[in-house]
Design a protein around this motif. Structure first.
Motif, PDB file in Angstrom:
ATOM      1  N   MET A  75       0.824  -1.204   0.000  1.00 17.30           N
ATOM      2  CA  MET A  75       0.000   0.000   0.000  1.00 17.30           C
ATOM      3  C   MET A  75       0.865   1.263   0.000  1.00 17.30           C
ATOM      4  O   MET A  75       0.586   2.224  -0.726  1.00 17.30           O
ATOM      5  N   ILE A  76       1.925   1.260   0.799  1.00 19.68           N
ATOM      6  CA  ILE A  76       2.812   2.425   0.871  1.00 19.68           C
ATOM      7  C   ILE A  76       3.486   2.662  -0.474  1.00 19.68           C
ATOM      8  O   ILE A  76       3.584   3.798  -0.955  1.00 19.68           O
ATOM      9  N   LEU A  77       3.938   1.591  -1.114  1.00 23.81           N
ATOM     10  CA  LEU A  77       4.590   1.723  -2.420  1.00 23.81           C
ATOM     11  C   LEU A  77       3.606   2.207  -3.485  1.00 23.81           C
ATOM     12  O   LEU A  77       3.971   2.980  -4.377  1.00 23.81           O
ATOM     13  N   THR A  78       2.362   1.758  -3.399  1.00 26.15           N
ATOM     14  CA  THR A  78       1.361   2.213  -4.365  1.00 26.15           C
ATOM     15  C   THR A  78       1.084   3.697  -4.188  1.00 26.15           C
ATOM     16  O   THR A  78       0.970   4.444  -5.169  1.00 26.15           O
ATOM     17  N   PHE A  79       0.984   4.149  -2.945  1.00 26.36           N
ATOM     18  CA  PHE A  79       0.799   5.577  -2.684  1.00 26.36           C
ATOM     19  C   PHE A  79       1.984   6.366  -3.235  1.00 26.36           C
ATOM     20  O   PHE A  79       1.799   7.414  -3.890  1.00 26.36           O
ATOM     21  N   ALA A  80       3.191   5.867  -3.002  1.00 27.61           N
ATOM     22  CA  ALA A  80       4.384   6.555  -3.508  1.00 27.61           C
ATOM     23  C   ALA A  80       4.424   6.551  -5.031  1.00 27.61           C
ATOM     24  O   ALA A  80       4.870   7.521  -5.658  1.00 27.61           O
ATOM     25  N   ARG A  81       3.940   5.489  -5.634  1.00 30.91           N
ATOM     26  CA  ARG A  81       3.918   5.404  -7.105  1.00 30.91           C
ATOM     27  C   ARG A  81       3.023   6.489  -7.698  1.00 30.91           C
ATOM     28  O   ARG A  81       3.376   7.132  -8.689  1.00 30.91           O
ATOM     29  N   VAL A  82       1.866   6.684  -7.088  1.00 30.27           N
ATOM     30  CA  VAL A  82       0.964   7.735  -7.564  1.00 30.27           C
ATOM     31  C   VAL A  82       1.602   9.105  -7.402  1.00 30.27           C
ATOM     32  O   VAL A  82       1.523   9.965  -8.288  1.00 30.27           O
ATOM     33  N   GLN A  83       2.259   9.328  -6.264  1.00 32.71           N
ATOM     34  CA  GLN A  83       2.924  10.609  -6.042  1.00 32.71           C
ATOM     35  C   GLN A  83       4.041  10.838  -7.058  1.00 32.71           C
ATOM     36  O   GLN A  83       4.248  11.962  -7.539  1.00 32.71           O
ATOM     37  N   ALA A  84       4.761   9.769  -7.414  1.00 31.46           N
ATOM     38  CA  ALA A  84       5.809   9.887  -8.425  1.00 31.46           C
ATOM     39  C   ALA A  84       5.227  10.271  -9.782  1.00 31.46           C
ATOM     40  O   ALA A  84       5.811  11.062 -10.539  1.00 31.46           O
ATOM     41  N   GLY A  85       4.072   9.710 -10.104  1.00 32.65           N
ATOM     42  CA  GLY A  85       3.406  10.062 -11.353  1.00 32.65           C
ATOM     43  C   GLY A  85       3.002  11.525 -11.377  1.00 32.65           C
ATOM     44  O   GLY A  85       3.117  12.192 -12.410  1.00 32.65           O
ATOM     45  N   LYS A  86       2.520  12.029 -10.240  1.00 28.34           N
ATOM     46  CA  LYS A  86       2.145  13.437 -10.154  1.00 28.34           C
ATOM     47  C   LYS A  86       3.379  14.334 -10.310  1.00 28.34           C
ATOM     48  O   LYS A  86       3.323  15.369 -10.979  1.00 28.34           O
ATOM     49  N   ALA A  87       4.479  13.927  -9.688  1.00 29.96           N
ATOM     50  CA  ALA A  87       5.706  14.714  -9.798  1.00 29.96           C
ATOM     51  C   ALA A  87       6.204  14.758 -11.234  1.00 29.96           C
ATOM     52  O   ALA A  87       6.704  15.788 -11.707  1.00 29.96           O
ATOM     53  N   ALA A  88       6.048  13.652 -11.964  1.00 33.15           N
ATOM     54  CA  ALA A  88       6.496  13.602 -13.359  1.00 33.15           C
ATOM     55  C   ALA A  88       5.704  14.557 -14.241  1.00 33.15           C
ATOM     56  O   ALA A  88       6.183  14.988 -15.302  1.00 33.15           O
ATOM     57  N   ARG A  89       4.487  14.914 -13.811  1.00 36.94           N
ATOM     58  CA  ARG A  89       3.654  15.843 -14.570  1.00 36.94           C
ATOM     59  C   ARG A  89       3.656  17.248 -13.947  1.00 36.94           C
ATOM     60  O   ARG A  89       2.790  18.064 -14.237  1.00 36.94           O
TER      61      ARG A  89
END
Length: 258
Positions: A75-89
Motif C-alpha cells: 500500500m505504501i509503495l502504491t501511494f508513492a507510485r501515484v505521487q511519483a506520477g504526479k511529480a512527473a507531470r
C-alpha cells in the motif's frame, strides 16, 4: 482522483522506500528481542508486563513498525507510485511519510486503548481471586474469538481493502497533505479491522513472545500479499479455535502460565 498511476520515473525512489521500511522494521525487531530478554518471568505473565503507559506505548510502536511495516509495504509503495506520477507531470505532491505516520497513528491509539483495558483488567484481578484464577481461561476465550473473527464478513471486507492497494487508492484518493493524512488514517482503520484480534491474543500469549509475534507477522503478510490468503486464513482460524479450546481444558498450556 484526478491522477493516473504510472511507473516510477526513478526506480531508486522505490528501492529507497523499500530499504527504509525494512531497515526500520529490522531495527524494531532488534529492539523487541533485546527488550524481551530484559523482562523477567513474573512480568511476562502480566498483560502490561508491569510497564508504565509511556514505556508500554514505546514498545507497542516498535512492535507495529516491526510487524506492520513489511505487511503494509504494498500500500505504501502504491501511494508513492501515484505521487511519483504526479511529480512527473509537475503536479503538487505529498511526502509519503505523512501517509505512513497517519497509518501508524491509528495503531498507536489502538495500543493506548489496549493498555487501558489491560490495566483495568489487572486492577480488577488484584481485587478478585476468581478473576485471577480465571485469567488463563479468559485467554482461551480470546483465542477462540480471534479464530471466529478470522472467518467473519468484517474481516473479509477489511482484508479486501488491504489486498487491493491500487483499487482502494483510486476510490479513496484525496489531494494535499490533509488528503494523505485522511487516507493514512482510513487505511489504518481497515488494517486494524483486519488484524486487531491477532494482536489482542498477544496478551494471553505474552506481549514479548517473539515466536508468537513472528507467526502473527507471517500470517498477516500471507493474508495480505499471497494468493493463498483464504486457505491460510481459514487454517489460522481453525488453529486458534482448537488452541483456545485446549487452553479452556488445560490453562497451563498458555506460554504465560508455563
Amino acid at each position: 482522483m484526478t491522477t493516473t498511476p504510472v511507473d516510477y520515473p526513478l526506480p531508486r525512489a522505490r528501492n529507497l522506500i523499500i530499504a527504509t521500511l525494512l531497515v526500520l522494521a529490522a531495527a524494531a525487531w532488534a529492539l523487541i528481542v533485546w527488550q524481551s530478554s530484559m523482562v523477567n518471568e513474573d512480568e511476562m505473565m502480566g498483560p502490561t508486563m508491569g510497564m508504565a503507559a509511556p514505556v508500554f506505548l514505546a514498545i507497542w510502536v516498535a512492535m507495529m513498525i516491526a510487524m506492520m511495516f513489511p505487511t503494509a509495504m504494498p500500500m505504501i509503495l502504491t501511494f508513492a507510485r501515484v505521487q511519483a506520477g504526479k511529480a512527473a507531470r509537475d503536479q503538487a505532491t505529498v511526502p509519503v511519510g505523512i501517509f505512513v505516520a497517519a497509518y501508524l497513528l491509528v495503531w498507536i491509539f489502538f495500543g493506548a486503548a489496549a493498555f487501558a483495558v489491560a490495566s483495568a483488567g489487572e486492577a480488577l484481578a488484584n481485587r478478585s481471586m476468581w478473576l485471577m484464577d480465571s485469567a488463563p481461561r479468559i485467554g482461551g476465550v480470546v483465542l477462540i474469538a480471534a479464530g471466529i473473527y478470522q472467518l467473519s464478513p468484517l474481516k473479509r471486507i477489511c482484508l479486501s481493502k488491504c489486498r487491493s492497494p491500487m483499487s482502494w487508492l483510486l476510490n479513496s484518493w484525496r489531494d494535499g497533505p490533509g488528503g494523505a493524512l485522511r487516507m493514512g488514517v482510513e487505511h489504518g482503520v481497515y488494517c486494524l479491522g483486519c488484524c486487531w484480534l491477532l494482536f489482542v491474543i498477544l496478551f494471553p500469549l505474552g506481549m514479548m513472545n517473539i515466536a508468537a509475534m513472528s507467526v502473527i507477522t507471517l500470517l498477516i503478510f500471507a493474508e495480505k500479499s499471497l494468493p493463498i490468503s483464504r486457505p491460510v486464513g481459514m487454517l489460522a482460524a481453525l488453529g486458534l479455535i482448537a488452541y483456545g479450546a485446549v487452553v479452556l481444558a488445560s490453562p497451563n498450556v498458555l506460554p504465560t502460565m508455563m
